[in-house]
Structures are given as C-alpha cells and as structure tokens.
Design a protein around this motif. Structure first.
Motif, PDB file in Angstrom:
ATOM      1  N   GLY A   1       4.881  15.902   7.744  1.00  0.00           N
ATOM      2  CA  GLY A   1       5.100  16.551   6.640  1.00  0.00           C
ATOM      3  C   GLY A   1       4.159  17.891   6.476  1.00  0.00           C
ATOM      4  N   THR A   2       2.984  17.789   7.497  1.00  0.00           N
ATOM      5  CA  THR A   2       2.150  19.141   7.027  1.00  0.00           C
ATOM      6  C   THR A   2       2.748  20.282   8.030  1.00  0.00           C
ATOM      7  OG1 THR A   2       0.197  17.609   6.931  1.00  0.00           O
ATOM      8  CG2 THR A   2      -0.206  20.106   7.456  1.00  0.00           C
ATOM      9  N   ASP A   3       3.428  19.953   9.012  1.00  0.00           N
ATOM     10  CA  ASP A   3       3.960  20.988   9.859  1.00  0.00           C
ATOM     11  C   ASP A   3       5.177  21.775   9.112  1.00  0.00           C
ATOM     12  OD1 ASP A   3       4.450  22.296  12.335  1.00  0.00           O
ATOM     13  OD2 ASP A   3       6.566  21.206  12.122  1.00  0.00           O
ATOM     14  N   VAL A   4       5.934  20.594   8.319  1.00  0.00           N
ATOM     15  CA  VAL A   4       7.050  21.421   7.799  1.00  0.00           C
ATOM     16  C   VAL A   4       6.675  22.138   6.610  1.00  0.00           C
ATOM     17  CG1 VAL A   4       9.074  20.631   6.096  1.00  0.00           C
ATOM     18  CG2 VAL A   4       8.818  19.650   8.078  1.00  0.00           C
ATOM     19  N   TRP A   5       5.486  21.652   5.722  1.00  0.00           N
ATOM     20  CA  TRP A   5       5.083  22.503   4.520  1.00  0.00           C
ATOM     21  C   TRP A   5       4.482  23.808   5.353  1.00  0.00           C
ATOM     22  CZ3 TRP A   5      -0.409  23.728   4.829  1.00  0.00           C
ATOM     23  CH2 TRP A   5      -0.759  24.504   3.771  1.00  0.00           C
TER      24      TRP A   5
ATOM     25  N   ALA B   1       4.898  29.664   6.234  1.00  0.00           N
ATOM     26  CA  ALA B   1       4.665  30.805   7.249  1.00  0.00           C
ATOM     27  C   ALA B   1       5.625  32.138   6.862  1.00  0.00           C
ATOM     28  CB  ALA B   1       4.746  30.355   8.499  1.00  0.00           C
ATOM     29  N   PRO B   2       6.727  32.015   6.821  1.00  0.00           N
ATOM     30  CA  PRO B   2       7.533  33.020   6.673  1.00  0.00           C
ATOM     31  C   PRO B   2       7.212  34.068   5.093  1.00  0.00           C
ATOM     32  CG  PRO B   2       9.087  31.452   6.558  1.00  0.00           C
ATOM     33  CD  PRO B   2       7.808  30.677   7.043  1.00  0.00           C
ATOM     34  N   HIS B   3       6.955  33.103   4.194  1.00  0.00           N
ATOM     35  CA  HIS B   3       6.508  34.038   2.935  1.00  0.00           C
ATOM     36  C   HIS B   3       5.000  34.499   3.007  1.00  0.00           C
ATOM     37  CE1 HIS B   3       9.432  32.185   0.377  1.00  0.00           C
ATOM     38  NE2 HIS B   3       9.648  31.075   1.218  1.00  0.00           N
ATOM     39  N   LEU B   4       4.196  33.937   3.984  1.00  0.00           N
ATOM     40  CA  LEU B   4       3.125  34.507   4.182  1.00  0.00           C
ATOM     41  C   LEU B   4       3.157  35.931   4.958  1.00  0.00           C
ATOM     42  CD1 LEU B   4       0.249  31.952   5.720  1.00  0.00           C
ATOM     43  CD2 LEU B   4       0.188  33.523   3.421  1.00  0.00           C
ATOM     44  N   THR B   5       4.178  36.004   5.771  1.00  0.00           N
ATOM     45  CA  THR B   5       4.241  37.189   6.744  1.00  0.00           C
ATOM     46  C   THR B   5       4.912  38.257   5.585  1.00  0.00           C
ATOM     47  OG1 THR B   5       4.910  35.855   8.544  1.00  0.00           O
ATOM     48  CG2 THR B   5       5.847  38.045   8.364  1.00  0.00           C
ATOM     49  N   LYS B   6       5.722  37.662   4.578  1.00  0.00           N
ATOM     50  CA  LYS B   6       6.547  38.708   3.807  1.00  0.00           C
ATOM     51  C   LYS B   6       5.229  39.252   2.881  1.00  0.00           C
ATOM     52  CE  LYS B   6       9.814  38.309   0.272  1.00  0.00           C
ATOM     53  NZ  LYS B   6      10.280  37.202  -0.496  1.00  0.00           N
ATOM     54  N   ASN B   7       4.046  38.541   2.443  1.00  0.00           N
ATOM     55  CA  ASN B   7       3.646  39.122   1.382  1.00  0.00           C
ATOM     56  C   ASN B   7       2.206  39.471   1.536  1.00  0.00           C
ATOM     57  OD1 ASN B   7       4.775  38.519  -1.230  1.00  0.00           O
ATOM     58  ND2 ASN B   7       5.038  36.556  -0.172  1.00  0.00           N
TER      59      ASN B   7
END
Lengths: 360, 656
Positions: A45-49, A54-60
C-alpha cells in the motif's frame, strides 16, 4: 575472442553512460535526485501510494528532480526507518515515507525502534478512512440494528493486536460487541478473504480496499456495512467520511446505542491510534537539519501539487476523496497524536495484556 | 470466447510483443542471477510501466513474472545454487547431472518441461479462472493446514531410508521456522534480542546455506571441474528433449498439480517443487539414482514451478491476494497500472484477464526458447576448473544473500546454516527435510491456530480436510512404506537363495552425526527453556516442533546403539576450515565494501590459489566489478558500502 572483446567494449560503454549521468552541482535547491525511502516492499500500500505521488512531486518541485523510490522492507517498516534515522543525509536529498505501522511501534515503545520523530519534519500527510462491515446472515441491515449483535460471537481476521486494527479492536470493545479476533492474517486482504469464506463474521477495510473489493460484496448482498471510522476535520473533530457520507461514524453509533458521547481512557486510546493510523496514515518526512530553503522549496512544491487539479482528480481515484494535510498543520497534529501520556500507555499495555495476553 | 480471441489478437501485435519480450528478457536475467526476485525486475520496468496502456503493461509484467522460474534453472543445475525458492528441488538431481557432464541434458530437459508446465498452467488458468472463485473460497484455514501437512508428508519419501533422521531434520526446520513473531499472538520467540532475528530467518539464506555453500566447499576441496566425469551423451541437448517426451505423464501430472497448488493462496510455490519431486520418486520403479543425477528429478519440479507461477495468478487476479512472491510483485504492478483485481476481472475486464493469460503462455514459450539457445555455450562452464569459478560463485552467493535483508546478519547466518549444511551433507542427513520443515513452519502454525479458533474442534470433520488427509496417506505416506516392504521381501528371497550376508548397506556413523545430534538436542533443549514461560498460543507450536526433534534424536541414538554401525571418519575438517575462511571473507566484503573486496579477492584468489594467469585473473575481476556496478545502477540494487566502495565508485566516475 573477438566477440568477447566486442561484448566487453559494449558493456564498458553502457557502463560509463550509466555512471556518468547523475553528477551535478550542489545548490540550495532540492537536489537533482531525491531518494525517497519506503520502508516497505514493492507493491504494498505505501509503495503504491509513493509511486503514485512521485511523478507529481517531480512535476511540482522546482528543478523537477528525479524521485527515486528506495524500498527497504523488514520488521514491518521498523528496519528501513531505523536505517533512515541513522543514515539519511540532511541536504534534502533523502526523504522518508511512513505508514501506520511505522508510528504504532513508536507509540507502543517497541524495543526495536531506534528512530525518533523529533529529528524529522513532516512535509505532508495523507489520511484514509475505514469501514466496518458484517455478514448479511446476522439479521443486521444497518448500524440501526446493532443491538441485534449483542451476545453474538463475531470472529474477526486480524493481523495482530498491535497492528493497524488496534483502534478498531478498541472500538469493537466500546460498542460491547463480542468480537473474537483471529490473529496471524498476512494482510488486511487475507482478513477479507476469511470474511468472504464465511469464517470471519465481521471485518474492516481501509477506504481504498473497501471501495475496490467490498463495495461489490455489498451490492451482491454478501456484506452489510455498519459504520465508518470517520475523518478529522480542521478543528480536529470526527465527522462523516466524505467517501461514505451515508454511513454513520463510530461516534454516532455509540451515541445511538448508549445515549451518550464516548469518553474515558478507552476512547482516548482509540482517538490517539485512530489519528496516527488513519488521519496521518501516510506521511512524508524530511530530516529537520536540512537547509531551511530546501525545506521551504519542498513545502512550496507540495503545496502546488496539492492544488494541482490533475493531482486532486487522480488522488481521489487512487486514495479516496481526502484532503492531504501539509506543512505546519501536519507537524502540529502529528505531534499531538504521537504524544501518549504515561497513564494512557499503562492503560493500553494493560488492555493488550488482559484482552490478548500480549506483553508490550 | 470473443474476449479470449480478441486478447490473442491483441498480444500478437508488434507493440505488445515487443514489451512482452522486454519483460521476458528482464525476467530471465533476474531469474538467472540468484537472489534477485521479481522485485528487482520490477524496479527496472517501473519507469516504463507508469502511464502505460494497461494491457501492454500487464503483458510486460507477465513476461517478467512468468519466466523467473525458467531462468533460475541455470544456476541450480550448473552451480548447485538455487536461483530462487522455486527451484530448490531442481538442485537435488540437476547438479549431480552437471557433475556427470550432462549439464546440457539437464538444462534442456528442464527448459522444455518448464515450457510445457507454463503452457499447461495457462490452459488450466484460462478455464479455471471462470469457476475458480468458489473453489478458492472453499479452502479455509483448515484445508490450508491440511495442505501444509501434505507438504510435510513428503519428508517420508525424501528421508532416504532413515525416517528418524528425516523427522529430526524436519522438526528442526519447523523449530527454526518459528523464530520471530508468533502468528497467533505477535509475541517474539527465540530472537536472543538480536534485531535481525525478529523477522525470522529469510528463506534465501537457508536455501543457499543448506545447499549451495556445502556443494561449493566440497568442490573446492576436490578442486576439479564441476563435470568431473566425461559426458557420454554428446552435447546432450537432444537427449534432454527425449527425456521429457519419455516422461510426458510425469510432466502432465506435475504441471496440473503445480497449477492447482499455486491457485491456493497461502501455501506458496516454495514447496510445490519438493512435492512433485517426491511424486517422481514414488512413481519411479528404480529410485537408486535419485539425488545422484536422475533426470526425472529435474523434470518434475521444473514442470511444476512454472505451472505454479501460472496458478498463483488465480488468487491474485480474483481476490487481490497474491499466491506467491512474484504474484505479489505482479499485484503491485496491476495496482500501479490502475487496475483493481477482483471479481470485475472476470465480469467487466475479461479481455484484460485473457491478455494476461495469453501473455503468460507466450512468455513461457519464448523464455524457454531463449534459454535453450544459451544452453550449450553456458553448460561449457562446467568443464572449467572449479577454483577459477570460485570467486564468481562466491560473489554471486554473497550478493544473493545480502539481498535478503541487506545487513551483516545475512552473511553471518549464511555461514551458520552452511556449517550445518556441510555436516548434514557429510553425514548423509536429508537436507531437503530440513528445508521443507522450515518453509512450512509458519504456514502450519498459522493455519492450525486459525482453524481451531474459527471452527473449534470440528474442523477435522470438514469434507475438504478428510479428502486431503486421504490424499496424504495414498499419495505420499503409503508408497514408500509399500516399496520398502517389497524390497525387504525381495531381499529376503535373494538372501535365502544366495545366502549372502546382508552387509551390503552398512550403516555408518561419524563425528558429524554426533555433532548434528548434539546441535539438535542442545537447540531443542534451549528452545524449550526459552519458550516455557510464554503465552500458551505462543509456545504450543514450538513445543510440538521440539518434541519431534527430541523424540527423533532419541530414536536416532537408540538405533545407533542397537544396530551395528561402522565408525567412519567424517573428513569434514577441510570443509569446516573453508567455512571459517568464508566467515572472514564475508566480513571483508561487508567491512571494506562489496565491490572493492570482490575485485581484490577475485584477483588474489585466482592468481595465487587457482594459479590463473595475470590476464585471466584481472579480466575476471574487472568483469565482476562491471557486472556489479551495472546491476547496482540499472536495478537499484544495494551492496554493503564498507570503507572503500564510495571512493571506488567516485574513481570509476572520474575515469569513464
């Protein structure tokens, strides 16, 4: 031999490309590569979260850093978190993602815990909710019939007395339900399987698991939802879960059955563990010694991410319609939740011992 | 039906096939390198996976997951290192075949049976998945407990004539398996307050320690090539195929059995290879070659483990509860692609489900073909002098062990288990019995308590339980007993005729026997003392295991005293010296840094001990470093950094 040397040349070449890539100048911004330690295995669960975020973090984040997820499973997240505590660099390059099973052992004083939350700052916390449901053959069609469950023994597949189910087990007791936990389930999913087999008569799932796997059972009359755990609003009060607005909260059901608001040590314990396990189920931490402007850059990026419409839309599908807590709020609420008074600790220890013969 | 065919049409498209093949190739690499499981492969594929069209992404993942039990056969056969937990039984006869110079035969037979097993598994899956829901739900904790007993009953066949030794080893395995948290209470047992032991002992370490290291050490002591006797079967590829076709019924039975066991969540694939192995053992007329290089001993587990990987997709897809380790990886991949497992997979997403199944069949075929292409060149490795291979193999083993929990504890424990393995090998104790006990320990305990708590005493009247109980008796316990009786009769008859003294198989006794008996007894006694004051549910199961160990130990001693034994020297001293050396080197790997030590150790070992030329030694050492660094980069694999690795990596960066 010629083949071999070609092969060798090729591998040397590809190898040099691989090692040459990640060198870049250091700056006070978020480093170009962020290592995000997830103290759980891949696909949990935590990994999928984390992989969703992660990609949203990269983006922002400014500079669009690469976010690499480092899984370090073991000890139900204790091992990886210990290692992070010992080794994480405080230049903003290392961040940590935790779950309820990282917070609970800390609160319960597990011997293996070497970490301390004083050294970290929470950047963001993702809440979740949960729903309790029962077998349809018990003659209960909603929480209004809860009195019909009096005196009925309800087997419940659980992972263990100190796992995510802890507050739920307290809630069962407060409601006077005769729940008989059967421990040793490998996951909440295994508990649900026991329910589907008819072995367990009562079960509980977190929001996303409930939406994905139990809603179908409810539709086919194979499960009856009783109540949700609710969510904390801004004032710290429990309100109905936005994912399940039709379901009463535990507090409502308690009031209906006993005619008064829940209170006392059991309820205090319930509230603490509910907050740590659900309201702050997944938290992103950064070492507190990281440069202030790097932390500020993270905060700015996360704030932007949480306001990003695509993130909000995808997040509602992935984790449920919950508002992520960020910055100061996260820090404040979290430290409240983690702070257990000696008396309360004694109560929990006593409760675990008498109820489950479990020694803290 | 339409979904069935449209899914086939889809996976045959170029785009889909390309990704599937990518998955297969990664899966093979991950399978070949011991210790890496699907998780490492996933980390390589993840960057592509995110945002991919689900059916394509699932095809790629399936390619990865399906061929892991195919690729892992290489190290099992060639080096005696179980590539992953599903190919442990392959080592039993595959490695002896390699020693006979028949590596290519063993490998080609293994790959062909893997392919057939995988395809049979896919067929079973495509039919069974539509009706599997009620069947899977019928397996409650009580039936699952009986299945663990079914697994344990294999010990009878694998004990090689001495049932008490087998029982003692199995009981000891059960006991070792209880280290860590008690499933029924969460209390910790036998942890000695060492953090490492709280999680229990990793299976990888036990597999490597009990099988791989003892083999390697004994080869080192002999210092010849692995293939010590000349191969008389040509290059053996064709022979391997012939072997499979001659044993098609065994392949079929093992495949179907494997896929059904895989379909039941909770038991896992790590025993199905042993169960089919004993299947092969029981159904063979001549069992004398088992453990010494019997091709049937390779065919059965290899058919079963690929089939099992297929079967384990059933609970994964239908319930979101993974049936095995790699199925868990697949489940994670599904979630990342935004696909929720569950009933909807056969109602609304049936096309996706069939895409998975077709990809599975396809991946198995492609994987086997790729492997067969490499069989001949790779099997030539067995003709190289063993000491040349030693640094490579040792690095591989340490690498695999370190992936278990990434701590020094992995190395220490590996050495400890290997010492036990060496003694058991030397004194001819059944090592598989220990492994099976270990693997099934937590399942047996867990399901036993769960079934008692859910059903009270009435659980053993459930029809499923009775059926499995009958299966245990008919399939696994009865055949060895009958066979023994038959043999005894035959022996009697021949005795009467020829009047030859029955001294043919004289029991031997050595120092190693005494050591093992001592270790078992002391550990059992200590465990009993340690667990005595704990809660009832915490201590019951360990006490059962201890009882089995102590009882069997007493019986072994009793037998040794009563029957005539020939006292032999154990000749284990050189082996144990090597193990002491292993501890030192492993600590070096940890202390100085994995990559540096690999380089220095390989160079020194090859030049000074294996007497290889400077060119050869340095080439091998450099290649090993390149291999490790590349693996670290590409798959995000971690090594012990030690004191020097960071500098080394920086230096490499500067140069290239």
């Amino acid at each position: 031999m010629k083949k071999l040397s070609t092969l060798l040349g090729a591998s040397l070449l590809s190898f040099s490309c691989l090692v040459a890539a990640p060198i870049q100048a250091e700056e006070t911004q978020v480093p170009s590569t962020v290592n995000w330690t997830i103290p759980f295995g891949v696909g949990g669960g935590t990994d999928v979260w984390a992989r969703f975020i992660a990609p949203h973090l990269t983006k922002n984040l400014d500079g669009n850093p690469t976010v690499v997820i480092k899984n370090q499973p073991g000890g139900g997240s204790i091992t990886g978190t210990n290692l992070f505590y010992k080794r994480a660099k405080d230049n903003g390059q290392d961040i940590l993602g935790t779950s309820a099973s990282t917070l609970f052992p800390f609160m319960l004083g597990d011997k293996r815990v070497r970490y301390n939350f004083d050294k970290w700052i929470p950047l963001m916390a993702s809440p979740t909710g949960g729903v309790v449901y029962v077998q349809p053959n018990l003659g209960v069609s909603s929480a209004a019939d809860i009195n019909k469950l009096d005196g009925v023994t309800l087997p419940f597949g659980s992972q263990g007395p100190t796992r995510l189910e802890l507050p739920v087990l307290i809630a069962f007791q407060m409601l006077g339900l005769d729940v008989k936990p059967v421990f040793g389930m490998k996951s909440r999913g295994a508990g649900r399987l026991a329910f589907e087999r008819g072995e367990a008569k009562i079960d509980f799932q977190t929001s996303s698991a409930y939406l994905n796997s139990v809603v179908d059972l409810v539709k086919n009359d194979k499960a009856v939802p009783l109540f949700s755990l609710g969510v904390l609003n801004k004032e710290g009060k429990v309100v109905r879960d936005p994912a399940f607005p039709e379901l009463p909260t535990f507090q409502e059901v308690y009031f209906q059955k006993f005619g008064k608001e829940p209170s006392g040590e059991a309820y205090d314990a319930y509230s603490k563990f509910l907050a740590a396990g659900f309201a702050f189920q997944k938290v992103i931490f950064i070492p507190a010694d990281a440069p202030t402007d790097v932390i500020a850059a993270y905060r700015k990026g996360i704030h932007a991410m949480l306001k990003d419409p695509t993130f909000i839309k995808e997040s509602a599908v992935q984790v449920g319609p919950y508002t992520n807590v960020e910055g100061i709020h996260a820090a404040q609420h979290l430290s409240e939740a983690l702070n257990i008074s000696p008396d309360l600790y004694k109560w929990v220890a006593q409760w675990l011992k008498t109820k489950f013969d479990y020694t803290l | 039906m339409i979904e069935f065919l449209s899914a086939l049409d889809q996976i045959l498209s170029i785009g889909h096939l390309t990704y599937l093949i990518t998955g297969v190739l990664v899966g093979l690499v991950v399978g070949i390198i011991p210790g890496l499981g699907g998780i490492a492969g996933m980390s390589l594929l993840l960057p592509f996976l995110y945002g991919m069209e689900p059916s394509v992404g699932l095809g790629m993942l399936m390619g990865l997951v399906a061929v892991i039990p195919t690729g892992d056969t290489f190290t099992s056969v060639l080096m005696g290192i179980p590539g992953s937990s599903s190919s442990q039984a392959t080592v039993m006869d595959g490695f002896p075949l390699a020693k006979k110079g028949q590596a290519a035969r063993a490998l080609s037979a293994a790959f062909l049976s893997s392919m057939i097993g995988g395809v049979v598994g896919a067929i079973v899956l495509s039919v069974f998945i539509l009706v599997a829901r009620p069947v899977v739900l019928a397996f409650s904790s009580a039936e699952l407990f009986m299945l663990t007993l079914l697994g344990l009953s294999v010990v009878a066949a694998l004990s090689g004539g001495n049932l008490y030794k087998g029982l003692a080893a199995c009981g000891f395995g059960l006991l070792v398996g209880t280290i860590g948290g008690a499933p029924a209470t969460g209390e910790f047992r036998f942890t000695l307050d060492i953090d490492y032991l709280y999680d229990g002992i990793p299976l990888v370490i036990v597999g490597l320690g009990i099988f791989a290291l003892p083999e390697i050490v004994s080869l080192l002591v002999k210092d010849t090539a692995i293939a010590s006797s000349k191969n008389t079967l040509g290059h053996g590829l064709g022979q391997g195929f012939k072997d499979v076709f001659a044993n098609l019924p065994l392949v079929g039975k093992s495949s179907v059995f494997g896929s059904l066991i895989g379909a039941i969540p909770g038991l896992g694939g790590s025993v199905v290879d042993w169960m089919t192995y004993s299947f092969a053992l029981n159904s063979s007329k001549d069992t004398s070659q088992f453990g010494k290089g019997e091709i049937r001993g390779v065919i059965a587990p290899e058919s079963a483990n690929n089939a099992c990987a297929s079967g384990s997709m059933i609970p994964t897809i239908l319930f979101g509860v993974p049936g095995s380790g790699s199925a868990a990886v697949f489940l994670g991949g599904m979630l990342l692609l935004g696909i929720q497992p569950g009933v909807s997979m056969i109602s609304t997403h049936l096309d996706l489900t069939y895409t998975i199944i077709w990809s599975l069949a396809m991946a198995n075929i492609l994987g086997a073909i790729f492997c067969i292409c490499f069989t001949r060149p790779i099997s030539l490795l067995t003709y190289i002098k063993f000491s040349i291979l030693t640094p490579i193999i040792l690095t591989l083993i340490l690498f695999a062990a370190y992936q278990a929990t990434r701590s020094l504890g992995d190395f220490i424990l590996l050495g400890v288990v290997a010492s036990l393995g060496i003694m058991m090998k030397g004194a001819n104790w059944p090592r598989p019995a220990f492994l099976i006990g270990f693997v099934l320990s937590s399942g047996a305990e867990n399901y036993f308590f769960q079934s008692i708590q859910f059903y009270g005493a009435s659980w053993f009247t459930r029809p499923g339980v009775i059926i499995i109980a009958a299966l245990i008796v008919i399939g696994f316990v009865l055949p060895p007993v009958l066979k023994k009786r038959k043999q005894a009769k035959l022996a009697d008859a021949s005795d009467a005729e020829k009047a030859v003294a029955p001294a043919e198989e004289k029991q031997t006794l050595s120092f190693a026997d005494l050591a093992i008996v001592g270790i078992f007894a002391i550990c059992g006694g200590y465990a009993l003392f340690d667990v005595w004051d704990m809660a009832k549910l915490t201590k019951s199961f360990p006490i059962i295991a201890i009882a089995i160990v102590l009882f069997s130990v007493v019986m072994v001693i009793f037998k040794a005293v009563r029957e005539k034994h020939q006292m032999v020297a154990a000749e284990l001293t050189p082996n144990l010296v090597y193990i002491a050396g292993f501890f030192g080197i492993a600590y070096g790997y940890y202390l100085f840094g994995f990559i540096c030590t690999t380089f220095v150790f390989s160079l020194v070992f090859l030049r000074l001990i294996a007497k290889a030329s400077y060119l050869k030694s340095s080439t091998i050492a450099v290649c090993l470093v390149i291999f490790l660094v590349t693996l670290g980069r590409v798959m995000h694999v971690d090594y012990p950094e030690g004191m020097f690795d960071l500098y080394l990596l920086d230096a490499i960066r500067l140069i290239v």
